[in-house]
Design a protein around this motif. Structure first.
Motif, PDB file in Angstrom:
ATOM      1  N   LEU A   1      51.187  11.034 -19.616  1.00 32.74           N
ATOM      2  CA  LEU A   1      51.190  10.300 -20.879  1.00 32.74           C
ATOM      3  C   LEU A   1      50.544  11.159 -21.955  1.00 32.74           C
ATOM      4  N   PRO A   2      50.946  10.981 -23.227  1.00 34.56           N
ATOM      5  CA  PRO A   2      50.300  11.718 -24.322  1.00 34.56           C
ATOM      6  C   PRO A   2      48.801  11.405 -24.350  1.00 34.56           C
ATOM      7  N   LYS A   3      48.027  12.375 -24.815  1.00 35.77           N
ATOM      8  CA  LYS A   3      46.560  12.255 -24.785  1.00 35.77           C
ATOM      9  C   LYS A   3      46.058  11.005 -25.503  1.00 35.77           C
ATOM     10  N   GLU A   4      46.631  10.674 -26.656  1.00 31.21           N
ATOM     11  CA  GLU A   4      46.185   9.502 -27.418  1.00 31.21           C
ATOM     12  C   GLU A   4      46.402   8.221 -26.605  1.00 31.21           C
ATOM     13  N   LEU A   5      47.535   8.149 -25.937  1.00 33.36           N
ATOM     14  CA  LEU A   5      47.862   6.980 -25.120  1.00 33.36           C
ATOM     15  C   LEU A   5      46.970   6.920 -23.885  1.00 33.36           C
ATOM     16  N   ARG A   6      46.693   8.088 -23.306  1.00 31.46           N
ATOM     17  CA  ARG A   6      45.819   8.148 -22.124  1.00 31.46           C
ATOM     18  C   ARG A   6      44.443   7.572 -22.428  1.00 31.46           C
ATOM     19  N   ARG A   7      43.917   7.879 -23.614  1.00 32.91           N
ATOM     20  CA  ARG A   7      42.580   7.367 -23.964  1.00 32.91           C
ATOM     21  C   ARG A   7      42.565   5.838 -23.962  1.00 32.91           C
ATOM     22  N   SER A   8      43.635   5.241 -24.471  1.00 35.21           N
ATOM     23  CA  SER A   8      43.698   3.774 -24.519  1.00 35.21           C
ATOM     24  C   SER A   8      43.914   3.159 -23.147  1.00 35.21           C
ATOM     25  N   LEU A   9      44.702   3.833 -22.322  1.00 37.63           N
ATOM     26  CA  LEU A   9      45.106   3.242 -21.049  1.00 37.63           C
ATOM     27  C   LEU A   9      44.246   3.668 -19.863  1.00 37.63           C
ATOM     28  N   ALA A  10      43.241   4.498 -20.102  1.00 38.65           N
ATOM     29  CA  ALA A  10      42.374   4.961 -19.014  1.00 38.65           C
ATOM     30  C   ALA A  10      41.164   4.056 -18.823  1.00 38.65           C
ATOM     31  N   CYS A  11      41.079   2.987 -19.614  1.00 34.76           N
ATOM     32  CA  CYS A  11      39.924   2.094 -19.497  1.00 34.76           C
ATOM     33  C   CYS A  11      40.368   0.655 -19.767  1.00 34.76           C
ATOM     34  N   THR A  12      39.458  -0.270 -19.516  1.00 37.40           N
ATOM     35  CA  THR A  12      39.791  -1.690 -19.670  1.00 37.40           C
ATOM     36  C   THR A  12      39.434  -2.243 -21.046  1.00 37.40           C
ATOM     37  N   ASN A  13      39.323  -1.372 -22.051  1.00 36.68           N
ATOM     38  CA  ASN A  13      38.953  -1.824 -23.400  1.00 36.68           C
ATOM     39  C   ASN A  13      40.003  -2.714 -24.056  1.00 36.68           C
ATOM     40  N   ILE A  14      41.237  -2.663 -23.549  1.00 33.93           N
ATOM     41  CA  ILE A  14      42.311  -3.481 -24.130  1.00 33.93           C
ATOM     42  C   ILE A  14      41.909  -4.956 -24.140  1.00 33.93           C
ATOM     43  N   ALA A  15      41.161  -5.377 -23.122  1.00 29.04           N
ATOM     44  CA  ALA A  15      40.807  -6.801 -22.984  1.00 29.04           C
ATOM     45  C   ALA A  15      39.529  -7.175 -23.705  1.00 29.04           C
ATOM     46  N   GLU A  16      38.850  -6.222 -24.340  1.00 31.77           N
ATOM     47  CA  GLU A  16      37.533  -6.514 -24.908  1.00 31.77           C
ATOM     48  C   GLU A  16      37.557  -7.627 -25.957  1.00 31.77           C
ATOM     49  N   ASN A  17      38.589  -7.675 -26.797  1.00 33.34           N
ATOM     50  CA  ASN A  17      38.677  -8.712 -27.810  1.00 33.34           C
ATOM     51  C   ASN A  17      38.774 -10.095 -27.160  1.00 33.34           C
ATOM     52  N   MET A  18      39.639 -10.190 -26.154  1.00 35.57           N
ATOM     53  CA  MET A  18      39.804 -11.459 -25.441  1.00 35.57           C
ATOM     54  C   MET A  18      38.511 -11.842 -24.721  1.00 35.57           C
ATOM     55  N   MET A  19      37.878 -10.863 -24.069  1.00 38.66           N
ATOM     56  CA  MET A  19      36.632 -11.137 -23.346  1.00 38.66           C
ATOM     57  C   MET A  19      35.530 -11.562 -24.317  1.00 38.66           C
ATOM     58  N   GLY A  20      35.487 -10.934 -25.509  1.00 36.49           N
ATOM     59  CA  GLY A  20      34.507 -11.312 -26.516  1.00 36.49           C
ATOM     60  C   GLY A  20      34.693 -12.750 -26.973  1.00 36.49           C
ATOM     61  N   THR A  21      35.946 -13.157 -27.145  1.00 31.46           N
ATOM     62  CA  THR A  21      36.248 -14.534 -27.534  1.00 31.46           C
ATOM     63  C   THR A  21      35.797 -15.500 -26.447  1.00 31.46           C
ATOM     64  N   ILE A  22      36.079 -15.154 -25.188  1.00 30.25           N
ATOM     65  CA  ILE A  22      35.670 -16.023 -24.065  1.00 30.25           C
ATOM     66  C   ILE A  22      34.143 -16.150 -24.030  1.00 30.25           C
ATOM     67  N   ARG A  23      33.437 -15.023 -24.205  1.00 31.35           N
ATOM     68  CA  ARG A  23      31.971 -15.072 -24.203  1.00 31.35           C
ATOM     69  C   ARG A  23      31.452 -15.973 -25.318  1.00 31.35           C
ATOM     70  N   ARG A  24      32.053 -15.840 -26.512  1.00 32.43           N
ATOM     71  CA  ARG A  24      31.597 -16.613 -27.666  1.00 32.43           C
ATOM     72  C   ARG A  24      31.839 -18.104 -27.457  1.00 32.43           C
ATOM     73  N   VAL A  25      33.012 -18.465 -26.947  1.00 26.90           N
ATOM     74  CA  VAL A  25      33.381 -19.867 -26.773  1.00 26.90           C
ATOM     75  C   VAL A  25      32.574 -20.516 -25.649  1.00 26.90           C
ATOM     76  N   THR A  26      32.240 -19.748 -24.619  1.00 27.23           N
ATOM     77  CA  THR A  26      31.576 -20.332 -23.447  1.00 27.23           C
ATOM     78  C   THR A  26      30.061 -20.135 -23.424  1.00 27.23           C
ATOM     79  N   ARG A  27      29.496 -19.544 -24.463  1.00 30.64           N
ATOM     80  CA  ARG A  27      28.082 -19.146 -24.361  1.00 30.64           C
ATOM     81  C   ARG A  27      27.123 -20.333 -24.214  1.00 30.64           C
TER      82      ARG A  27
END
Length: 200
Positions: free
Chosen positions: A173-199
């Motif tokens: 994969l191209p380097k820019e795409l690899r940086r995004s897809l090599a970690c679980t940061n894609i879900a951080e926005n959703m996880m942040g929302t869950i933390r905020r709603v359930t705190r």
């Protein structure tokens, strides 16, 4: 969104990650990414731990709602063995799985003395930036070999799941795409929302 039909989505990537809420509850979330780069929250399932039964329940839900298990797609996970096992059982033994490099580096650093952090991080970063998976693997194996004398447990941890840490490199994969897809940061926005709603 928990009941939405998924058959019309052309998902190239599915990320699965767990979020611990207190001592007794884990929420396992799945997010899909389509060919345009759009994110789609797919499912959320609760369990006592991030175990095989919890993950299998999530995957069965996705398939029952139209996620075709015969279509090749990249899966990104945090590193829990239960995740990889369930994915391969549901989507086939050849399903490409990328373990989160950030989780992996964090786990390694937690077990190493501070004076070894900078050099070890440098080697890992250098390996993950390479375009050649064989060279990257060689760098990581050399790091494990150097640490093996004093910290054999850390060396074993570095090598555990090595094939899944370099999946995005092996896919060329191209380097820019690899940086995004090599970690679980894609879900951080959703996880942040869950933390905020359930705190509370």
């Amino acid at each position: 969104f928990m009941a939405a039909d998924l058959s019309a989505l052309d998902l190239l990537v599915v990320q699965i990650d767990g979020l611990h809420l207190g001592d007794d509850l884990v929420l396992v979330a799945a997010i899909g990414v389509d060919g345009e780069g759009n994110k789609h929250p797919l499912a959320l399932v609760e369990g006592a731990t991030e175990n095989a039964a919890t993950v299998q329940s999530l995957l069965d839900n996705l398939v029952s709602r139209g996620l075709d298990p015969t279509v090749p797609r990249l899966f990104i996970v945090d590193g829990a063995k239960a995740l990889s096992k369930a994915i391969r059982r549901t989507f086939g033994s050849a399903a490409p799985i990328q373990r989160c490099q950030i989780h992996k580096a964090r786990n390694i650093m937690e077990r190493l003395p501070k004076e070894n952090h900078a050099a070890s991080r440098r080697v890992l970063r250098q390996a993950w930036e390479l375009d050649d998976a064989d060279k990257a693997e060689k760098l990581i194996r050399n790091l494990a070999r150097r640490l093996d004398q004093q910290w054999p447990g850390v060396a074993a941890s570095i090598l555990e799941g090595l094939d899944e840490i370099l999946t995005v490199v092996r896919l060329k994969l191209p380097k820019e795409l690899r940086r995004s897809l090599a970690c679980t940061n894609i879900a951080e926005n959703m996880m942040g929302t869950i933390r905020r709603v359930t705190r509370n």
